[in-house]
Design an enzyme around this catalytic site. Structure first.
Site: not given
Length: 578
Positions: A54, A116-117, A166, A482
């Protein structure tokens, strides 16, 4: 006839089509599975790109947005899918990139229930978004999507998160696309206040040593032609920020290149000696100003910007002009006139001759030579997408940008792992534009260090699957370059945890494992042939690994806390700057 009821998922897809979305960079999951199911059924007009992470998806959307000037779109599931976008959202917020990030969410009745999630992505991203929405009613979904895209692209652009529970996605309602929307408390500014514009014109006429300081807001506003006309008409030299590269042709005699920490010595000299600084779509960030109370000590300041929060935030403006850069420059142009500034321009030419950008030519393979060869190969007609670190600064210094939207990088947040997915997103957008115009697509070059490249290298497989002819450069010095540079200069050469050789892969084999072409170059004499060979490949990405010397540094450099006229141009005795 009233519209029939359809699912929230279908409303979302139809809304994206109505917005003219071309690409959705996404990854499916449980909370958004119904959206993906509807995509399979409806076969929408936009193309969904299945990214492998993602974060890569958000950077791809950023690259698409910066290359095309359109809004990038991301679709992810709830919980970890949403949190994986946070770095990309923050990056877009810092760099004013228009994104709409669609995140799945648990059903509304479970929000706050540690389901959940579940993750409060609105709360997580509140400080790094321009706005965010939690959609609780399917009847408000279409209007919310229209509002999200409007907010993302207007004013100072930025990321907008739309959280989609959802049950809202599963609920049914008619699809009604609003022709207009009303956003209470949100308005955008276009024209500058005329009195302030006239004051700015008087200051420009009276100044003996004026300097245009140009930032990315000029490119966002599509005002680069207006800027170029203004500079040439008034004979005012131009310096740009990192994000302003390409807003004014760097091969024009009036260009003094990039200013700031790793800008040219002569650009910073011009800043320190000018009597009028005209900031155009720039925000005076700390990488530009260095020690702020010693910066531009002789200059009056004109500041043109669309964001009122930026005006006088870091440096007080003597003449603030709130407005869109394109509109303000159009107001300003008829009020200014040609003026002979031979003395000022002669002084700048003397500074250019006194301390030009240069590097050692001793037979070692150095990154600056590779960047210059890429410029020679493309004639500057390319989009260069850099990662962060030394590769970013050498690319800024040595490519000589002459076209708007030809340089894309992570400037504000400084996100390693940005280049490859952003280049992929840019390539999708530019290929689409070329197909629509029946032209050849502009080549896209991704320039990376070996450290940053591995942070999102999984997107190689996506680029290969879609046959994107990316030219990927890995400047492999076996270090976090760097950081190593600062360790050598300021930490008595204690190279703590920056050596990457023990964990680096074989980059050529890595490329081939993803069905890309891998090339390796170890000698300066082979650079041109390697680049030429890469340009022969047109049906997949090519990764060019250049094994450059470890010790090369980025100069000039303003040490932390120093004034910008205290630049160092070569290795020095650290005690002088302790």
């Amino acid at each position: 006839m009233p519209e029939k009821n359809v699912t929230g998922a279908e409303i979302l897809i139809r809304s994206l089509e109505a917005e003219g979305v071309e690409f959705v960079f996404g990854h499916p999951g449980g909370a958004v599975i119904q959206i993906y199911d509807e995509m399979h059924r409806l076969q929408p007009k936009f193309e969904h790109i299945l990214v492998r992470h993602e974060q890569g998806g958000t950077h791809a959307a950023e690259g698409y947005a910066k290359a095309t000037g359109k809004v990038g779109t991301v679709l992810v599931t709830s919980g970890p899918g949403a949190t994986n976008t946070v770095t990309g959202i923050a990056d877009a917020f810092m760099d004013s990139i228009p994104l709409v990030v669609l995140t799945g969410q648990v059903p509304t009745k479970l929000i706050g229930n540690d389901a959940f999630q579940e993750c409060d992505i609105i709360g997580v991203t509140r400080s790094i978004t321009k706005h965010s929405f939690l959609v609780r009613d399917v009847r408000e979904l279409a209007s919310t999507i229209k509002k999200a895209y409007h907010i993302a692209r207007t004013g100072r652009p930025g990321p907008v998160v739309v959280d989609l529970p959802k049950d809202v996605i599963a609920a049914r309602a008619p699809f009604e696309w609003p022709e207009r929307i009303s956003l209470r408390g949100y308005s955008t500014i276009t024209r500058g206040e005329q009195g302030q514009v006239e004051k700015a014109a008087r200051m420009m006429r009276q100044a003996e040593r004026p300097l245009l300081y140009v930032g990315g807001g000029t490119i966002i506003s599509n005002a680069t032609d207006a800027l170029t006309r203004l500079a040439r008409k008034t004979q005012i030299p131009v310096t740009t920020t990192l994000h302003g590269l390409g807003s004014f042709p760097e091969d024009d005699p009036l260009s003094v290149g990039m200013l700031g920490m790793h800008g040219t010595w002569y650009a910073n000299q011009a800043v320190q000696n000018c009597d009028l600084l005209i900031a155009v779509g720039a925000r005076f960030d700390d990488r530009v100003t260095g020690k702020i109370d010693a910066w531009a000590p002789h200059a009056k300041i004109i500041h043109i910007d669309v964001d009122p929060a930026c005006i006088s935030k870091n440096v007080p403006a003597d003449c603030p002009i709130l407005g869109d850069v394109g509109h303000v420059l159009a107001q300003l142009e008829p009020l200014v006139e040609f003026r002979n500034r031979a003395d000022w321009l002669t002084q700048i030419e003397a500074w250019k001759a006194e301390c030009p950008l240069e590097y050692v030519h001793d037979g070692a393979l150095r990154p600056q030579h590779i960047i210059q060869e890429l410029r020679r190969k493309t004639g500057g007609h390319a989009v260069v997408v850099t990662d962060v670190g030394q590769n970013q600064m050498w690319s800024a210094q040595y490519f000589t940008y002459a076209e708007p939207r030809s340089h894309i990088t992570s400037g504000g947040l400084g996100t390693m792992g940005f280049s490859l997915p952003a280049a992929m997103g840019a390539a999708f957008g530019l290929r689409k534009a070329a197909e629509n115009a029946a032209e050849n697509a502009v080549p896209v070059i991704s320039i990376n260090g070996d450290g940053g490249f591995l942070m999102n290298m999984q997107e190689l497989g996506v680029a290969a699957a879609h046959k994107l002819p990316l030219k990927i450069v890995v400047l492999n010095n076996s270090y976090l370059g760097m950081v190593r540079q600062w360790q050598e200069l300021f930490h008595d050469e204690r190279y703590s945890h920056t050596h990457l050789a023990p964990t680096n892969p074989d980059f050529v084999q890595l490329a081939e494992a993803f069905n890309c072409v891998g090339l390796r170059c170890t000698r300066p004499d082979d650079v041109t042939a390697t680049i030429d060979a890469a340009w022969e490949v047109t049906d997949r990405p090519v990764l060019m690994e250049f094994q450059v010397i470890t010790e090369e540094m980025v100069f000039p450099m303003v040490p932390a806390g120093a004034a910008t006229d205290e630049m160092i141009t070569q290795r020095f005795n650290p005690e002088e700057f302790a």
